[in-house]
Design a protein around this motif. Sequence first.
Motif: not given
Length: 287
Positions: A99, A101, A200, A204, A206, A275
């Motif tokens: 992932h 971001e 997070k 989530s 994640l 997310t």
Amino acid sequence: MIPRTAADIAVTVDVVALTVRNQRLQVLLVERMLDPFRGCWALPGGFVLADESLEDAARRELEEETGVQPGLLPGQKRDDGAQASLSLIPHKSAAMGGHLEQLRTYGPLHRDPRGPVLSVAYLALAPAFDVPSAGGDAAEVAWHDVAKVLGDKAAQPAQASARTASQTPVSTQRFTPSQPQLAFDHAQILADGVERARAKIEYSPLATAFCPPEFTIAELREVYEAVWGAPIDARNFHRKAVGTPGFLEATGSSRAQAVGRPAALYRRAPGTDVTDGVLNPPLMRSR
């Protein structure tokens, strides 16, 4: 001389690449080959080229300096709106998920002794993998324990710091590899990335970005314990993980264990982004 934008401010990207190895949260660092901070450890990153997006620059710098090859995951959007996102793939290896971001921006003042530099930082998470040889302007690349690099800072977000990076003059002090303190304001960027990940995974999926495509509940719990730096009650975690709609899906398969019954395998629930706020009420870490 550093490259300049029209506003006379250089733009760079820095990547906080985190993984869980040996039940420890670790960060990917490079040893700088060039001044400033030659011989010091730093986050992978570099200057953004005139013809590339910020995310493309992050992927390029990560690959050039660490040998970690970025790939694209379907269904996620890049900075330019394209349906893609970063997947961390070691050279000569199959895709391992991951992932990426955008974290936040830093600067431009008092970050770099060469002049004003604005950095756009990215947070990258991936399952554990070995790192190939360093490249680009990196002399060496290695995984380091976050707790060793940051110490007490690992538990503090930027807003809790008494002095921010923009208020602290840049130093050219060099550090020994046995105590891998970071160049520029990269310690602050790393602390912010760790806090983002810690916050997070409370609400989530994640944490599954640190796992292979299929994993046991115990393996997922170990990710939470490594990221949070604290043990978790196994029974309560299992109940929450398997009982939350949209969080996990049983694969129907199991994995043999050294002791006891085979452990059931799970994956992130289909149609759920890493997310998405599916854990409600959230999993709460110790404060």
